[in-house]
Each structure stands twice: as structure tokens, then as C-alpha cells.
Design a protein around this motif. Structure first.
Motif, PDB file in Angstrom:
ATOM      1  N   LEU A  75       0.700  -1.301   0.045  1.00 30.93           N
ATOM      2  CA  LEU A  75      -0.100  -0.032  -0.135  1.00 30.93           C
ATOM      3  C   LEU A  75       0.899   1.183  -0.010  1.00 30.93           C
ATOM      4  O   LEU A  75       0.585   2.063  -0.873  1.00 30.93           O
ATOM      5  N   ALA A  76       1.890   1.207   0.889  1.00 29.62           N
ATOM      6  CA  ALA A  76       2.855   2.526   0.957  1.00 29.62           C
ATOM      7  C   ALA A  76       3.297   2.515  -0.465  1.00 29.62           C
ATOM      8  O   ALA A  76       3.521   3.764  -0.855  1.00 29.62           O
ATOM      9  N   THR A  77       3.876   1.621  -0.955  1.00 28.66           N
ATOM     10  CA  THR A  77       4.601   1.774  -2.284  1.00 28.66           C
ATOM     11  C   THR A  77       3.816   2.132  -3.432  1.00 28.66           C
ATOM     12  O   THR A  77       4.215   2.906  -4.343  1.00 28.66           O
ATOM     13  N   THR A  78       2.645   1.605  -3.561  1.00 28.78           N
ATOM     14  CA  THR A  78       1.472   2.049  -4.491  1.00 28.78           C
ATOM     15  C   THR A  78       1.202   3.432  -4.420  1.00 28.78           C
ATOM     16  O   THR A  78       0.880   4.027  -5.392  1.00 28.78           O
ATOM     17  N   ILE A  79       0.832   4.003  -3.170  1.00 27.41           N
ATOM     18  CA  ILE A  79       0.598   5.312  -3.062  1.00 27.41           C
ATOM     19  C   ILE A  79       1.593   6.246  -3.430  1.00 27.41           C
ATOM     20  O   ILE A  79       1.520   7.132  -4.087  1.00 27.41           O
ATOM     21  N   GLN A  80       2.910   5.818  -3.105  1.00 25.55           N
ATOM     22  CA  GLN A  80       4.033   6.502  -3.690  1.00 25.55           C
ATOM     23  C   GLN A  80       4.138   6.511  -4.969  1.00 25.55           C
ATOM     24  O   GLN A  80       4.573   7.665  -5.777  1.00 25.55           O
ATOM     25  N   LEU A  81       3.776   5.297  -5.791  1.00 27.50           N
ATOM     26  CA  LEU A  81       3.924   5.379  -7.037  1.00 27.50           C
ATOM     27  C   LEU A  81       3.034   6.290  -7.962  1.00 27.50           C
ATOM     28  O   LEU A  81       3.185   6.862  -8.669  1.00 27.50           O
ATOM     29  N   ILE A  82       1.662   6.227  -7.165  1.00 27.75           N
ATOM     30  CA  ILE A  82       0.812   7.428  -7.586  1.00 27.75           C
ATOM     31  C   ILE A  82       1.324   8.628  -7.408  1.00 27.75           C
ATOM     32  O   ILE A  82       1.175   9.848  -8.349  1.00 27.75           O
ATOM     33  N   THR A  83       2.035   9.134  -6.347  1.00 27.77           N
ATOM     34  CA  THR A  83       2.506  10.448  -5.930  1.00 27.77           C
ATOM     35  C   THR A  83       3.499  10.683  -7.222  1.00 27.77           C
ATOM     36  O   THR A  83       3.461  11.988  -7.655  1.00 27.77           O
ATOM     37  N   GLU A 214      -0.582  15.453   0.648  1.00 33.12           N
ATOM     38  CA  GLU A 214      -1.629  14.514   1.096  1.00 33.12           C
ATOM     39  C   GLU A 214      -1.016  13.129   0.942  1.00 33.12           C
ATOM     40  O   GLU A 214      -1.142  12.408   1.935  1.00 33.12           O
ATOM     41  N   LEU A 215      -0.989  12.848  -0.430  1.00 34.52           N
ATOM     42  CA  LEU A 215      -0.288  11.572  -0.813  1.00 34.52           C
ATOM     43  C   LEU A 215       0.825  11.109  -0.096  1.00 34.52           C
ATOM     44  O   LEU A 215       1.177  10.204   0.346  1.00 34.52           O
ATOM     45  N   GLY A 216       1.838  12.188  -0.011  1.00 38.91           N
ATOM     46  CA  GLY A 216       3.200  12.102   0.303  1.00 38.91           C
ATOM     47  C   GLY A 216       3.106  11.704   2.041  1.00 38.91           C
ATOM     48  O   GLY A 216       3.572  10.685   2.664  1.00 38.91           O
ATOM     49  N   SER A 217       2.156  12.268   2.731  1.00 32.64           N
ATOM     50  CA  SER A 217       1.973  12.200   4.098  1.00 32.64           C
ATOM     51  C   SER A 217       1.336  10.726   4.250  1.00 32.64           C
ATOM     52  O   SER A 217       1.790  10.104   5.472  1.00 32.64           O
ATOM     53  N   LEU A 218       0.428  10.141   3.533  1.00 31.44           N
ATOM     54  CA  LEU A 218       0.038   9.049   3.684  1.00 31.44           C
ATOM     55  C   LEU A 218       0.899   7.847   3.549  1.00 31.44           C
ATOM     56  O   LEU A 218       1.025   6.852   4.401  1.00 31.44           O
ATOM     57  N   ALA A 219       1.527   7.799   2.436  1.00 34.06           N
ATOM     58  CA  ALA A 219       2.788   7.092   2.185  1.00 34.06           C
ATOM     59  C   ALA A 219       3.587   6.888   3.308  1.00 34.06           C
ATOM     60  O   ALA A 219       4.069   5.953   3.970  1.00 34.06           O
ATOM     61  N   VAL A 220       3.967   7.979   4.225  1.00 33.84           N
ATOM     62  CA  VAL A 220       4.949   8.155   5.245  1.00 33.84           C
ATOM     63  C   VAL A 220       4.260   7.178   6.415  1.00 33.84           C
ATOM     64  O   VAL A 220       5.158   6.506   6.925  1.00 33.84           O
ATOM     65  N   SER A 221       3.013   7.748   6.453  1.00 36.74           N
ATOM     66  CA  SER A 221       2.502   6.972   7.776  1.00 36.74           C
ATOM     67  C   SER A 221       2.538   5.519   7.592  1.00 36.74           C
ATOM     68  O   SER A 221       2.246   4.596   8.445  1.00 36.74           O
ATOM     69  N   LEU A 222       2.147   5.151   6.449  1.00 37.05           N
ATOM     70  CA  LEU A 222       1.954   3.428   5.983  1.00 37.05           C
ATOM     71  C   LEU A 222       3.532   2.624   6.307  1.00 37.05           C
ATOM     72  O   LEU A 222       3.623   1.900   6.757  1.00 37.05           O
ATOM     73  N   ARG A 223       4.467   3.729   5.888  1.00 32.68           N
ATOM     74  CA  ARG A 223       5.990   2.913   5.902  1.00 32.68           C
ATOM     75  C   ARG A 223       6.340   2.951   7.553  1.00 32.68           C
ATOM     76  O   ARG A 223       6.813   1.866   7.773  1.00 32.68           O
ATOM     77  N   PRO A 360      13.536   3.546   3.378  1.00 36.92           N
ATOM     78  CA  PRO A 360      12.539   4.478   3.239  1.00 36.92           C
ATOM     79  C   PRO A 360      11.666   5.230   4.176  1.00 36.92           C
ATOM     80  O   PRO A 360      10.876   5.973   4.413  1.00 36.92           O
ATOM     81  N   ARG A 361      11.543   4.287   5.554  1.00 33.19           N
ATOM     82  CA  ARG A 361      10.960   4.641   6.445  1.00 33.19           C
ATOM     83  C   ARG A 361      11.614   5.777   7.300  1.00 33.19           C
ATOM     84  O   ARG A 361      11.000   6.541   7.843  1.00 33.19           O
ATOM     85  N   ARG A 362      12.924   5.602   7.552  1.00 38.23           N
ATOM     86  CA  ARG A 362      13.766   6.602   7.855  1.00 38.23           C
ATOM     87  C   ARG A 362      14.010   7.865   6.990  1.00 38.23           C
ATOM     88  O   ARG A 362      13.917   8.947   7.483  1.00 38.23           O
ATOM     89  N   PHE A 363      14.186   7.598   5.718  1.00 40.62           N
ATOM     90  CA  PHE A 363      14.438   8.697   4.737  1.00 40.62           C
ATOM     91  C   PHE A 363      13.511   8.468   3.646  1.00 40.62           C
ATOM     92  O   PHE A 363      13.695   8.095   2.554  1.00 40.62           O
ATOM     93  N   PRO A 364      12.193   9.015   3.722  1.00 36.85           N
ATOM     94  CA  PRO A 364      11.139   8.785   2.946  1.00 36.85           C
ATOM     95  C   PRO A 364      11.502   9.413   1.280  1.00 36.85           C
ATOM     96  O   PRO A 364      12.017  10.606   1.568  1.00 36.85           O
ATOM     97  N   PRO A 365      11.018   8.805   0.354  1.00 36.01           N
ATOM     98  CA  PRO A 365      11.122   9.687  -0.998  1.00 36.01           C
ATOM     99  C   PRO A 365      10.386  10.845  -0.959  1.00 36.01           C
ATOM    100  O   PRO A 365       9.472  10.823  -0.419  1.00 36.01           O
ATOM    101  N   PRO A 366      10.812  11.866  -1.823  1.00 36.84           N
ATOM    102  CA  PRO A 366       9.985  13.158  -1.848  1.00 36.84           C
ATOM    103  C   PRO A 366       8.769  12.929  -2.604  1.00 36.84           C
ATOM    104  O   PRO A 366       8.491  11.965  -3.137  1.00 36.84           O
ATOM    105  N   TYR A 367       7.714  13.756  -2.049  1.00 33.98           N
ATOM    106  CA  TYR A 367       6.546  13.588  -3.143  1.00 33.98           C
ATOM    107  C   TYR A 367       6.442  14.664  -4.291  1.00 33.98           C
ATOM    108  O   TYR A 367       5.306  14.454  -4.961  1.00 33.98           O
ATOM    109  N   ASP A 368       7.427  15.462  -4.400  1.00 29.41           N
ATOM    110  CA  ASP A 368       7.597  16.100  -5.608  1.00 29.41           C
ATOM    111  C   ASP A 368       8.843  16.001  -6.214  1.00 29.41           C
ATOM    112  O   ASP A 368       9.840  16.011  -5.601  1.00 29.41           O
TER     113      ASP A 368
END
Length: 467
Positions: A75-83, A214-223, A360-368
Motif C-alpha cells: 500500500l505504501a509503495t503503490t501510493i508513492q507510485l501514484i504520487t 496529502e499523498l506523500g504524508s499518507l505513504a509516510v504514515s504507512l511506511r 524509506p521508513r527513515r528517509f522517505p522519497p519526496p512527494y514532488d
């Protein structure tokens, strides 16, 4: 303490998340390597949607903690893929506004909009999360288990996904004043095509500004919920510390919690207290076991000065050049960092074409895509690399990169004859999986591969005074 969460978690590190029978390298390169889309790339949205559908289909029949954690990682990775996809589409449209204005390619506008419509995918995510939530119910009464609050947290995140399923229908969905735009256009003497084009670009910008964070924050919370530990039940430092911090400081409850973790072999008492007293807001080395890290530490500080120890993740699919990893997404091993000696692994020819990711839990990929190197995550990573290099008596500094695609770190030492050490490496960014080191772009001193702080004159490098 319930032991259900430990079953088979170590095996997850090499388990494929997404079975993909066919995957073209061009699609992989477009989605996971390119930071900027062109007009053709925009229509890869259908590939992204199919990939997400395939990933979510693999989450059927979740029945235990192992499968539930894998599902959260998906879920975290697919949301990041959308982002990542939405970021690259909106940045392209904004940068090339004349291309989509005054009727030029206006037939493409609806198609481009549809490439960022993930309503169906978010609905499927909502259903998948509902199943995963039920799995974590057995841990709701065990405060010393890593999954103690997982169910409650997933319920909150599921509500966010429910709202996204209603709103993520493309650029036209974000709220904006259509009448105001029309009136403004008429006042300016614009024709109907120009007004609609202006409205469309406003919608694109609002979609970018509102939904990406919003999407970036959601991916971070899931990770943050992807907590992996071995079959022996021993927790990493970060997991043990998170459990201990559930209890108020300097209380009997916290002390009893530490003792119980120690008695059950989950964590080391001295390690927990050491991290609680740490002056840093992040854990430097996260491994629960110390033996391998101590061996590297002794080598770095005594026999081979100059080596840098970093926590890195090395899933088997991470090849740097034309990797064509058919799994396309990740393994849970991406969330299980190990301590590596950076210069030593660079000397291993078998790893020369591999990527070593930062967790990626400690250093999340950027949303932009426009903020890869100008975000809090990379700022923390840059500090982390510099700190670890200083601990290894081999301080490095960041001196920019190549075309905005990398950031180069170089040794901050010079030999006694004033020549700079050639030791250097680059950090890259995969907008889906995060930051990584590509050993193809690694440089070392030519004399001694195990002592990079020696120059050909055999004079030891000294700290540079002008860097």
C-alpha cells in the motif's frame, strides 16, 4: 507477549511482492528512473494503474501478521507510485503550459486528466486495508508488541483513503471557482477556448499543491507501520525504542517494560538506555544484533581507517543498470537496513551493479520530483552521511551533483602534498523507493583499496582546511 508477529518475517526480506509476468524496461525506466516526463510519458498512467491493480490483487486472502505487513508495504509503495506519477505529470504540464493552451492539443486535456484518475485504485486500497485491520486485533492488549497500535492507526489511514477514493478523479475534482474563472476570462477578452484552458491549468496547479503533500504524508504514515523483525523475535533499536517510549519517562512502567524486553530477548538493556540518552533525533545504526556491526567498527577504527559505516538496504532486485527487476515494486527487505562498510562493498565486483537503498521508513522519497534535494528527508540523510563519515574518521562533504539527478559526496581530506583524496560517491533518488547509492558511480584512491585516505605518495590524508 504474543508471538504471532514474528512468524516468517525474516523470509519476507527476499519475498517478491508483485508477480509480474511481463515488464518492459522502458516502462520501468519511465516510472522508476526518470524524474521528468515528456508528452509521451504522460500516457504511462495506464501502465501505473495496471501495475497498482496487479499489486493489490496480490493482497488477497491476508490471514496473518506476515501477510498483513507485506500488504502495508505494498500500500505504501503503490501510493508513492501514484504520487510520483502525478508529480511528474503536473510538473510537465506546468512547465509546458503553451503546449496545452489556446486550443493546441485540447483534445488531449481530458486524456491527460484521466491519466491521473486513481479513484478505482483507492477504492481497492480501502477494501484491502479493511482486511489487514482485522489481523492486528489480537495485539490490541499487548503494549509491548510492535503491532500494538497498528489496528487503530490503520483505521485512521483507511478513512483518508476513503476520501481519496471520492476525490481523486483527476485535475477537475479539486475545488475552485469556475464562475470566477469564466468572469475573469471574459473581462480580459479571452475566448471560450482560452477560458477553458486557463481553468484547466488552475485545476492542474491546485491538484499538484493539494494532493501531492496529502499523498506523500499518507505513504509516510504507512511506511512507519512496516516493522520487520527476525524469527528469533529480537527487535531492532528503532522498534525497541518505539515500544519503550509508549510509557512516560522516569516511571516504573517504562522500567518494567525495558526489563521485560530484555528478559524475553527482544532488546539489550544497555542499548535501550543508550538510545534514550542519545543527543540525536535519529538512530544511527538500527540493527538489533551488534556482532557484525562491531566487526566492521573494529576494522574501520583500527586496521583500515577511512571506511564509512552506513545502514543500507540491499534487496536482491536492486540492480543499477538495466536491472529489469520483474517484481517492479519492492521486497520487505527494503525496510530492513543492515550495517555496511561503504568502501568495502564497493570493492566487491558482484555488487558493482547493485543499488544500496537507505531505508524509506527513515528517509522517505519526496512527494514532488522538483524537491528531491530540497526537502526535509534529504536534509536528514545528508546529515546522517556526514555524521557517519566523521565517526569513521573520513569526513565527507556534499558538493552538488550532476544535472540535478544526483548529489555527490567527496572526501574532505588532503594528502601531505596538498592533493585531494579521490574517494567519492553519489546519492541518487528513486521517486518510488527512495534514496540510494549506485556503486557504478564510486571513486576511490588508486593505491590501497582498503585505505582510501592514502595518496600515491603514501602520505596520510589530513583534514582539509578550506572545505
Amino acid at each position: 507477549m504474543s508471538g504471532g508477529g514474528t512468524e516468517g518475517t525474516q523470509a519476507l526480506q527476499h519475498e517478491l511482492l508483485v508477480p509480474a509476468d511481463e515488464w518492459r524496461y522502458s516502462a520501468e525506466y519511465r516510472l522508476f528512473v526518470k524524474h521528468c516526463y515528456d508528452r509521451v510519458d504522460i500516457f504511462s498512467g495506464t501502465e501505473t494503474q495496471r501495475l497498482i491493480d496487479s499489486a493489490l490483487a496480490s493482497c488477497d486472502n491476508v490471514s496473518n501478521a506476515k501477510e498483513a505487513i507485506t500488504t502495508i508495504a505494498i500500500l505504501a509503495t503503490t501510493i508513492q507510485l501514484i504520487t510520483s506519477h502525478v508529480s511528474k505529470v503536473t510538473n510537465h504540464v506546468t512547465k509546458n503550459k503553451p503546449m496545452y493552451s489556446r486550443g493546441q492539443h485540447r483534445g488531449l486535456l481530458d486524456e491527460v486528466n484521466e491519466m491521473c484518475n486513481f479513484k478505482l485504485q483507492f477504492k481497492n486500497m480501502h477494501d484491502v486495508m479493511t482486511v489487514a485491520i482485522s489481523v492486528f486485533e489480537e495485539y490490541t492488549n499487548d503494549e509491548l508488541h510492535p503491532y500494538f497500535k497498528h489496528g487503530d492507526k490503520l483505521i485512521q489511514l483507511r478513512e483518508q483513503i476513503r476520501l481519496l477514493a471520492l476525490e481523486s478523479t483527476g485535475f477537475w475534482r479539486p475545488p475552485y471557482n469556475q464562475e470566477g474563472e469564466v468572469v475573469r476570462g471574459l473581462i480580459l477578452g479571452l475566448d471560450d477556448v482560452e477560458v477553458k484552458s486557463s481553468m484547466w491549468h488552475v485545476a492542474v496547479k491546485q491538484y499538484h499543491d493539494r494532493f501531492l503533500p496529502e499523498l506523500g504524508s499518507l505513504a509516510v504514515s504507512l511506511r512507519e507501520l512496516v516493522l520487520v523483525f527476525g524469527d528469533n523475535g529480537q527487535y531492532s533499536r528503532s522498534i525497541a525504542l518505539e515500544i519503550v517510549k509508549r510509557f512516560p519517562p522516569d516511571t516504573a512502567k517504562r522500567h518494567k517494560a525495558i526489563l521485560r524486553l530484555v528478559e524475553e530477548g527482544r532488546a539489550g538493556k544497555s542499548t535501550v538506555y543508550q538510545e534514550l540518552r542519545s543527543e540525536f533525533d535519529m538512530i544511527i545504526y538500527d540493527e538489533g544484533r551488534r556482532s557484525e556491526r562491531q566487526r566492521f567498527k573494529d576494522m574501520s577504527y583500527q586496521d583500515c581507517p577511512g571506511h564509512i559505516l552506513l545502514d543500507l538496504c540491499h534487496p536482491e532486485w536492486t540492480r543499477a543498470k538495466k536491472c529489469q527487476f520483474k517484481t517492479v515494486l519492492v521486497t520487505v527487505g527494503l525496510f530492513s537496513p543492515k550495517c555496511y562498510d561503504l568502501f568495502s562493498i564497493s570493492m566487491c565486483t558482484a555488487w558493482r551493479d547493485h543499488r544500496f537503498y537507505f531505508c524509506p521508513r527513515r528517509f522517505p522519497p519526496p512527494y514532488d520530483a522538483n524537491k528531491m534535494w530540497d526537502c526535509e528527508s534529504f536534509g536528514r540523510l545528508k546529515w546522517y552521511i556526514r555524521h557517519c563519515s566523521e565517526k569513521g574518521k573520513s569526513p565527507v562533504y556534499c558538493n552538488g551533483g550532476h544535472g540535478g539527478k544526483t548529489r555527490r559526496f567527496r572526501c574532505n581530506r588532503k594528502s601531505i602534498d596538498g592533493k585531494g583524496c579521490k574517494f567519492a560517491f553519489s546519492v541518487f533518488c528513486d521517486l518510488v523507493h527512495g534514496y540510494y547509492i549506485d556503486l557504478h558511480d564510486f571513486s576511490g584512491c588508486p593505491v590501497n583499496c582498503f585505505r582510501h585516505d592514502l595518496h600515491k605518495s603514501h602520505g596520510k590524508c589530513h583534514a582539509a582546511t578550506n572545505n
